[in-house]
Scaffold this motif. Structure first.
Motif, PDB file in Angstrom:
ATOM      1  N   TYR A 296     -40.357  81.329  35.835  1.00  0.00           N
ATOM      2  CA  TYR A 296     -40.059  81.479  37.252  1.00  0.00           C
ATOM      3  C   TYR A 296     -40.692  80.365  38.075  1.00  0.00           C
ATOM      4  N   ASP A 297     -41.899  79.996  37.704  1.00  0.00           N
ATOM      5  CA  ASP A 297     -42.583  78.930  38.436  1.00  0.00           C
ATOM      6  C   ASP A 297     -41.856  77.590  38.297  1.00  0.00           C
ATOM      7  N   GLN A 298     -41.125  77.416  37.197  1.00  0.00           N
ATOM      8  CA  GLN A 298     -40.381  76.174  36.977  1.00  0.00           C
ATOM      9  C   GLN A 298     -39.059  76.134  37.742  1.00  0.00           C
ATOM     10  N   LYS A 299     -38.735  77.205  38.473  1.00  0.00           N
ATOM     11  CA  LYS A 299     -37.509  77.264  39.267  1.00  0.00           C
ATOM     12  C   LYS A 299     -36.278  76.989  38.395  1.00  0.00           C
ATOM     13  N   LEU A 300     -36.165  77.745  37.311  1.00  0.00           N
ATOM     14  CA  LEU A 300     -35.069  77.541  36.363  1.00  0.00           C
ATOM     15  C   LEU A 300     -33.836  78.383  36.677  1.00  0.00           C
ATOM     16  N   GLY A 301     -33.882  79.121  37.758  1.00  0.00           N
ATOM     17  CA  GLY A 301     -32.706  79.904  38.127  1.00  0.00           C
ATOM     18  C   GLY A 301     -32.686  81.303  37.559  1.00  0.00           C
ATOM     19  N   LEU A 320     -29.742  85.207  35.051  1.00  0.00           N
ATOM     20  CA  LEU A 320     -30.068  83.831  35.393  1.00  0.00           C
ATOM     21  C   LEU A 320     -28.816  83.087  35.830  1.00  0.00           C
ATOM     22  N   LEU A 321     -29.005  81.943  36.445  1.00  0.00           N
ATOM     23  CA  LEU A 321     -27.864  81.136  36.865  1.00  0.00           C
ATOM     24  C   LEU A 321     -27.100  80.617  35.664  1.00  0.00           C
ATOM     25  N   VAL A 322     -27.794  79.915  34.769  1.00  0.00           N
ATOM     26  CA  VAL A 322     -27.129  79.291  33.632  1.00  0.00           C
ATOM     27  C   VAL A 322     -28.127  79.160  32.484  1.00  0.00           C
ATOM     28  N   PHE A 323     -27.633  79.319  31.278  1.00  0.00           N
ATOM     29  CA  PHE A 323     -28.453  79.120  30.095  1.00  0.00           C
ATOM     30  C   PHE A 323     -28.164  77.716  29.577  1.00  0.00           C
ATOM     31  N   ARG A 328     -33.350  77.127  27.917  1.00  0.00           N
ATOM     32  CA  ARG A 328     -33.580  77.505  26.515  1.00  0.00           C
ATOM     33  C   ARG A 328     -34.961  77.074  26.057  1.00  0.00           C
ATOM     34  N   ALA A 329     -35.368  75.857  26.408  1.00  0.00           N
ATOM     35  CA  ALA A 329     -36.676  75.349  26.005  1.00  0.00           C
ATOM     36  C   ALA A 329     -37.809  76.172  26.614  1.00  0.00           C
ATOM     37  N   ALA A 330     -37.606  76.666  27.841  1.00  0.00           N
ATOM     38  CA  ALA A 330     -38.641  77.458  28.507  1.00  0.00           C
ATOM     39  C   ALA A 330     -38.756  78.859  27.908  1.00  0.00           C
ATOM     40  N   LEU A 331     -37.636  79.436  27.465  1.00  0.00           N
ATOM     41  CA  LEU A 331     -37.640  80.795  26.935  1.00  0.00           C
ATOM     42  C   LEU A 331     -37.953  80.851  25.449  1.00  0.00           C
TER      43      LEU A 331
END
Length: 349
Positions: A296-301, A320-323, A328-331
Motif C-alpha cells: 500500500y505504501d508503494q501506491k501500487l493500486g 486492485l487496479l491491475v496485476f 507481482r514483485a511486491a506481492l
C-alpha cells in the motif's frame, strides 16, 4: 488494546443487547458485534477477514485513516471475478488487450481517465454543492480514444465530466488506447433472507434451540489466548436469524488437532458448536495485513482486501487496479498462493 480487550468488548456489548431484547434469552443476537475500534492504516477488510462470517457487510478501511464506507447499493458495474488458482493468468503487460468496466472521469485540459472501483465515504451534498469527481493517481488509467458522449449515467460537475463505461483496448504503461466502448455490465444483487450453511453435520433432528455462553468473559478470554491457533468465531443461523432459531458457533482451527481443540474448548463453552479446519489463524491474518502495508505504501493500486470467510474459499481476496509485473514483485514475497486476485483491469487472452 490487546486481543482480550477487543473480544471482551465486542462480546459483552452483544450479550447486553441480547439480554435486553429477549426475556427468555434462548440465544445471543450478536450480528452487530464485530466492529474493531482500534485505529489502523490497514485496508482492511482483512481485519474483518477472520470474522467475516459473522458480518453482514464488507467493511473496508483505506490506508491513511480514512473512515469506513459500506455501500448500500445493489446495482453496480460488474468487476472481474477473483482468481483462486493461477494469479499469472491475470498478469497484464505492455501490448496486451485488456478490459475494464467502471467510472470514466474527464477533467478539462487533461486526458480522460478510468478509475478503479474503490470504497468511498458516502456524504450527502445539497443539490449544486457536489464536489467534482476525482480519482487517486495510483488507481487510475489514462485513456486515449474514449467517447465522452457515450458514457452511461453521465454528468458534469464543476466542469468535470464523468460516467460509466465498459472499455476494451491496448495496455501501455498505464495508458489504454480504447478499441471498444459499451455500456458497463451491471450486476443486480437480490437480497435474500439470511440462512447460513453450517459446515458440520448437525445432530439427529437438527440443531437444537439452546443457549450459548459465547459472550461470557471467560469464553472470550480463552479464545483470545489462542489467536495463533484459530480464526475468529462465526455465529451461524442454519434456520435463519431470529430469537426462536438455533445458533451455531463455528470456529476454524488453523494449527493443531481439531478434536483436541474441541475437547478443551467444551470445558468452558456451552452451546451448539462446529469446529472445522481453517487456513489462517487470527495471527496469520494479522501477519498478512502487516506485510501488505508495504504494498500500500508503494501506491501500487490496491483498493481493498477481505479474508476467506467474507467471500468464500481459503485465500485472501485482494482488489486492485491491475496485476502487472510491479505488483507481482511486491506481492510475491508475501506469497501469491495466499491471494485470490480481483483486478479491475483484466487481460483478454
Amino acid at each position: 488494546m490487546n486481543p482480550t480487550d477487543k473480544v471482551d468488548d465486542l462480546l459483552a456489548k452483544a450479550g447486553a443487547q441480547w439480554r435486553a431484547d429477549q426475556p427468555s434469552a434462548p440465544e445471543p443476537d450478536l450480528d452487530r458485534m464485530l466492529h474493531d475500534k482500534r485505529p489502523r492504516r490497514w485496508v482492511p477488510a482483512l481485519a474483518a477477514a477472520s470474522v467475516a462470517a459473522i458480518a453482514t457487510a464488507a467493511l473496508i478501511v483505506l490506508p491513511g485513516g480514512s473512515e469506513p464506507s459500506v455501500a448500500p447499493s445493489t446495482d453496480k458495474p460488474a468487476v472481474a471475478k477473483s482468481n483462486d488458482s493461477d494469479p499469472d493468468s491475470l498478469l497484464v503487460r505492455n501490448g496486451d488487450r485488456v478490459e475494464m468496466s467502471g467510472e470514466v472521469i474527464a477533467v478539462p485540459g487533461k486526458s480522460p481517465i478510468y478509475c478503479a472501483p474503490h470504497a468511498e465515504v458516502a456524504i450527502g451534498y445539497p443539490p449544486g454543492k457536489e464536489p467534482a469527481p476525482t480519482c487517486s493517481a495510483d488507481i487510475s488509467v489514462r485513456l486515449i480514444g474514449v467517447d465522452l458522449d457515450r458514457l452511461t449515467d453521465a454528468s458534469t460537475i464543476k466542469g468535470v465530466r464523468s460516467g460509466q463505461a465498459r472499455l476494451v483496448g491496448i495496455w501501455q504503461d498505464r495508458t489504454v488506447t480504447v478499441q471498444e466502448q459499451t455500456a458497463p455490465t451491471v450486476v443486480k444483487a437480490t437480497p435474500s433472507p439470511r440462512k447460513d450453511a453450517v459446515p458440520c453435520p448437525g445432530p439427529s433432528g437438527g440443531w437444537p434451540l439452546i443457549s450459548s455462553n459465547i459472550d461470557r468473559p471467560e469464553v472470550s478470554q480463552w479464545l483470545a489466548a489462542r489467536a495463533g491457533q484459530i480464526d475468529n468465531p462465526a455465529l451461524l443461523y442454519p434456520e435463519g436469524a431470529g430469537r426462536t432459531k438455533p445458533m451455531v458457533v463455528r470456529i476454524g482451527v488453523a494449527h493443531g488437532d481439531l478434536d483436541t481443540f474441541r475437547r478443551e474448548f467444551e470445558k468452558v463453552y456451552q452451546g451448539n458448536l462446529c469446529v472445522v479446519q481453517a487456513t489462517y489463524s487470527q495471527e496469520d491474518v494479522e501477519n498478512i495485513q502487516n506485510a501488505l502495508m508495504s504494498a500500500y505504501d508503494q501506491k501500487l493500486g490496491l483498493t481493498g482486501s477481505s479474508g476467506p470467510g467474507l467471500e468464500g474459499g481459503d485465500k485472501i481476496h485482494l482488489s486492485l487496479l491491475v496485476f502487472d509485473d510491479k505488483t507481482r514483485a511486491a506481492l510475491a514475497p508475501i506469497g501469491l498462493d495466499k491471494f485470490a486476485l480481483n483486478p479491475a483491469v483484466i487481460p483478454l487472452r
